[in-house]
Design a protein around this motif. Structure first.
Motif, PDB file in Angstrom:
ATOM      1  N   LYS A  82       4.193  -3.181 -10.809  1.00 35.49           N
ATOM      2  CA  LYS A  82       4.627  -2.036 -11.532  1.00 35.49           C
ATOM      3  C   LYS A  82       3.245  -1.420 -12.233  1.00 35.49           C
ATOM      4  O   LYS A  82       2.995  -0.313 -12.247  1.00 35.49           O
ATOM      5  CB  LYS A  82       5.425  -2.430 -12.666  1.00 35.49           C
ATOM      6  CG  LYS A  82       5.884  -1.343 -13.542  1.00 35.49           C
ATOM      7  CD  LYS A  82       7.008  -1.911 -14.413  1.00 35.49           C
ATOM      8  CE  LYS A  82       7.336  -0.569 -15.487  1.00 35.49           C
ATOM      9  NZ  LYS A  82       8.429  -0.907 -16.520  1.00 35.49           N
ATOM     10  N   ALA A  85       1.233   0.403  -9.764  1.00 27.32           N
ATOM     11  CA  ALA A  85       1.894   1.458  -9.171  1.00 27.32           C
ATOM     12  C   ALA A  85       1.672   2.530 -10.375  1.00 27.32           C
ATOM     13  O   ALA A  85       1.376   3.665 -10.168  1.00 27.32           O
ATOM     14  CB  ALA A  85       3.400   1.582  -9.268  1.00 27.32           C
ATOM     15  N   THR A  86       1.707   2.100 -11.617  1.00 26.64           N
ATOM     16  CA  THR A  86       1.621   3.124 -12.627  1.00 26.64           C
ATOM     17  C   THR A  86       0.315   3.290 -12.840  1.00 26.64           C
ATOM     18  O   THR A  86      -0.181   4.797 -12.994  1.00 26.64           O
ATOM     19  CB  THR A  86       1.874   2.369 -14.288  1.00 26.64           C
ATOM     20  OG1 THR A  86       3.100   2.143 -14.104  1.00 26.64           O
ATOM     21  CG2 THR A  86       1.918   3.158 -15.247  1.00 26.64           C
ATOM     22  N   THR A  88      -2.091   3.587 -10.483  1.00 27.57           N
ATOM     23  CA  THR A  88      -2.406   4.354  -9.302  1.00 27.57           C
ATOM     24  C   THR A  88      -1.981   5.693  -9.519  1.00 27.57           C
ATOM     25  O   THR A  88      -2.370   6.849  -9.209  1.00 27.57           O
ATOM     26  CB  THR A  88      -1.758   3.663  -8.002  1.00 27.57           C
ATOM     27  OG1 THR A  88      -2.208   2.206  -7.520  1.00 27.57           O
ATOM     28  CG2 THR A  88      -1.939   4.684  -6.632  1.00 27.57           C
ATOM     29  N   MET A  89      -0.704   6.259 -10.094  1.00 25.66           N
ATOM     30  CA  MET A  89      -0.149   7.632 -10.269  1.00 25.66           C
ATOM     31  C   MET A  89      -0.857   8.000 -11.454  1.00 25.66           C
ATOM     32  O   MET A  89      -1.127   9.233 -11.198  1.00 25.66           O
ATOM     33  CB  MET A  89       1.342   7.156 -10.579  1.00 25.66           C
ATOM     34  CG  MET A  89       2.436   7.044  -9.606  1.00 25.66           C
ATOM     35  SD  MET A  89       4.054   6.796  -9.922  1.00 25.66           S
ATOM     36  CE  MET A  89       4.166   5.811 -11.247  1.00 25.66           C
TER      37      MET A  89
END
Length: 105
Positions: A82, A85-86, A88-89
């Motif tokens: 998580k 992903a956070t 990277t975004m």
């Protein structure tokens, strides 16, 4: 300049370097997750591009194995994924904003 650079033996060795053919990388169990050691470190340690930088290799090997273990454990794996992903975004959004010139005078 580019002609000289392209004709340089070290540059040819660098661009032709394939980590799948480097000892001990080619038989390493984390090879699919690793990109070998820094070519500059290898040159400093060995005087050529043959081989790997020993300390860097040992660090990366342990780091990749530990990260794989953490990702495989449900208690830590989900939160790490998580976070990744956070992060990277957020990074992608920052780069898009910079490319669009938003916030630049």
């Amino acid at each position: 300049y580019l002609e000289r650079l392209n004709g340089d033996p070290l540059m040819q060795d660098l661009t032709g370097r394939n980590i799948n053919n480097v000892e001990p990388c080619k038989t390493c169990d984390v090879l699919p997750l690793c990109n070998g050691t820094c070519p500059g470190s290898v040159i400093l340690e060995h005087g050529s591009l043959q081989g790997v930088a020993a300390l860097e290799c040992a660090f990366q090997y342990r780091w990749i194995r530990e990260l794989a273990w953490l990702l495989s454990v449900p208690a830590t794996g989900g939160s790490l994924l998580k976070y990744a992903a956070t992060h990277t975004m957020a990074r992608e959004e920052m780069l898009r904003t910079e490319e669009q010139g938003v916030g630049h005078a």
